[in-house]
Motif scaffolding. Structure first.
Motif, short mmCIF file in Angstrom:
data_model
loop_
_atom_site.label_atom_id
_atom_site.label_comp_id
_atom_site.label_asym_id
_atom_site.label_seq_id
_atom_site.Cartn_x
_atom_site.Cartn_y
_atom_site.Cartn_z
N SER A 154 -6.56 -12.55 -6.33
CA SER A 154 -6.37 -11.19 -5.84
C SER A 154 -4.93 -11.01 -5.39
CB SER A 154 -7.32 -10.87 -4.69
OG SER A 154 -7.07 -11.70 -3.58
N GLY A 155 -4.44 -9.79 -5.53
CA GLY A 155 -3.08 -9.47 -5.12
C GLY A 155 -3.08 -8.35 -4.11
N SER A 156 -2.09 -8.36 -3.24
CA SER A 156 -1.96 -7.31 -2.24
C SER A 156 -0.50 -7.15 -1.86
CB SER A 156 -2.80 -7.65 -1.00
OG SER A 156 -2.31 -8.83 -0.38
N GLY A 157 -0.24 -6.13 -1.06
CA GLY A 157 1.10 -5.92 -0.54
C GLY A 157 1.72 -4.62 -0.99
N SER A 158 2.87 -4.32 -0.39
CA SER A 158 3.62 -3.12 -0.72
C SER A 158 5.03 -3.25 -0.18
CB SER A 158 2.94 -1.88 -0.12
OG SER A 158 2.94 -1.96 1.29
N GLY A 159 5.90 -2.35 -0.65
CA GLY A 159 7.27 -2.36 -0.16
C GLY A 159 8.04 -3.60 -0.58
N THR A 160 8.26 -4.48 0.37
CA THR A 160 9.02 -5.70 0.07
C THR A 160 8.19 -6.98 0.20
OG1 THR A 160 9.79 -5.87 2.35
CG2 THR A 160 11.22 -4.68 0.79
N ASP A 161 6.95 -6.88 0.62
CA ASP A 161 6.12 -8.06 0.84
C ASP A 161 4.83 -8.01 0.06
OD1 ASP A 161 7.54 -7.82 3.90
OD2 ASP A 161 7.49 -9.78 2.93
N PHE A 162 4.64 -9.01 -0.78
CA PHE A 162 3.47 -9.08 -1.65
C PHE A 162 2.84 -10.46 -1.56
CE2 PHE A 162 4.11 -5.04 -3.71
CZ PHE A 162 5.46 -4.81 -3.54
N THR A 163 1.54 -10.52 -1.80
CA THR A 163 0.80 -11.77 -1.67
C THR A 163 -0.16 -11.95 -2.84
OG1 THR A 163 0.88 -11.64 0.75
CG2 THR A 163 -0.80 -13.07 -0.20
#
Lengths: 107, 119
Positions: free
Chosen positions: A64-73
């Motif tokens: 799974s992926g998440s995050g926004s702006g400058t930080d993603f995981t």
């Protein structure tokens, strides 16, 4: 140019454990333009996640992926033996750049 | 199924030229932008160039601009990369990759073709 930084460089875990990989951008990236790839030795990369959180065709739901702006995981909920590999994030919001990669190896 | 097969790699001397090809099958080639991505030995991935679905637009990485030319022949379902003035630092495995939509993510990749620039 947007520079992507990935951490940690290496993640040593056991099968069944949860893996959390980070990707940080030098400037904001639209979520629609952040992707994750898996690469095993001697093989081409494989698309896992696009649009920051959408799984590509055939990718198991433990990814799974998440995050926004400058930080993603990128999270792998329970590591399977075939998940030990190199992982790259990539942005396509401004030209195309890849992070240096995180190696997930067996502890 | 989608298949991308690169060819044309090899060992060349600095300053010379080489043309890579990527034969596509299993999808309507003329509907998709296509990329070249490379990976130096033991290193990470580096985007090289992209061409629009109809060949009307091309974009390049700074490191290859003016030396490499991406092109396509939609009648032959084939992508090309003409590489001139090759340098030792161009040594890499070169992959062709399909853009999922627009120019964005690379959803299918070829197996890669090695290029070695050495005297």
């Amino acid at each position: 140019e947007i520079v992507l930084t990935q951490s940690p460089g290496t993640l040593s875990l056991s099968p069944g454990e949860r893996a959390t990989l980070s990707c940080r951008a030098s400037q904001s990236v639209s979520s629609g333009y952040l992707a994750w790839y898996q690469q095993k030795p001697g093989q081409a990369p494989r698309l896992l996640i696009y649009g920051a959180s959408s799984r590509a065709t055939g990718i198991p739901d433990r990814f799974s992926g998440s995050g926004s702006g400058t930080d993603f995981t990128l999270t792998i909920s329970r590591l399977e033996p075939e998940d030990f590999a190199m992982y790259y994030c990539q942005q396509s919001g401004s030209s195309f750049t890849f992070g240096p990669g995180t190696k997930v190896d067996i502890k | 199924q989608v298949q991308l097969v690169e060819s044309g790699g090899g060992v060349v001397q600095p300053g010379t030229s080489l043309r890579l090809s990527c034969a596509a099958s299993g999808f309507t080639f003329s509907n998709y932008a296509m990329h070249w991505v490379r990976q130096a030995p033991g290193k990470g991935l580096e985007w090289v160039a992209v061409i629009s679905y109809d060949g009307s637009n091309e974009y390049y990485a700074y490191s290859v601009k003016g030396r490499f030319t991406i092109s396509r022949d939609n009648s032959k379902n084939t992508l090309y990369l003409q590489m001139n003035s090759l340098r030792a630092e161009d040594t890499a495995v070169f992959y062709c990759a399909r853009a999922r939509s627009g120019y964005s993510v690379f959803d299918y990749w070829g197996q890669g073709i090695p290029v070695t620039v050495s005297s």
